[in-house]
Enzyme design. Sequence first.
Site, short mmCIF file in Angstrom:
data_model
loop_
_atom_site.label_atom_id
_atom_site.label_comp_id
_atom_site.label_asym_id
_atom_site.label_seq_id
_atom_site.Cartn_x
_atom_site.Cartn_y
_atom_site.Cartn_z
N ASP A 8 46.50 -15.51 -44.75
CA ASP A 8 45.26 -16.16 -45.14
C ASP A 8 45.15 -16.01 -46.66
O ASP A 8 45.81 -15.15 -47.26
CB ASP A 8 44.10 -15.48 -44.42
N ASP A 10 41.86 -16.55 -48.88
CA ASP A 10 40.62 -16.01 -49.44
C ASP A 10 40.25 -14.71 -48.72
O ASP A 10 40.11 -14.68 -47.50
CB ASP A 10 39.49 -17.04 -49.31
#
Length: 174
Positions: A8, A10
């Site tokens: 991922d 953020d």
Amino acid sequence: MSRYVLLDRDGVLVEDTDYPHRPEDYRLLPGTVDALGALKDAGYRFVIVTNQSGIGRGYYDEAAFQRFQQLLFDDLAQGGIEIAGTFHCPHHPEAGCPCRKPEPGLLYQARDAFGIALEDTWLIGDHLRDTDAAKAAGCRGAILLAAEGPDLPQDVVRCDDLAAAAAYLLALDA
Ligand SMILES: [Mg+2]
Ligand SMILES: [Zn+2]
């Protein structure tokens, strides 16, 4: 044969400042280059899988997303780190798309593009929707970066930060 870690973006690589997309939003999380460097040295390559509903919500456009990505790529390149590919979901959460995590679509896109054996692959995220996507896609496992929080589903590993996650994955080789 290459092996991959699905990341991922953020809250894992860069600070999650709530839809970060402007240059001034960009902050590489401390320890990111070292953590990815250790994994790279162990033969891992990296693919980003990221929900970017800010695009579908009209907060920013694809070009802004790509410019923000370039800031990240430039920083990582200085540390000798390359991101092999990025797959992002630009859709509004209510669009019902197959790619917004916790749906597995982005992971399937990564699999198809790079020939990734998902059953041998780990994902690192900072929300349960990330780890749920990993489960839905049949990944080997998922690491949640969260110092605390709700009880985790079985087979989700909790680590404090990316450095700890890297150490966990490296220990699997030992
Ligand atoms: Mg995140
Ligand atoms: Zn989508």
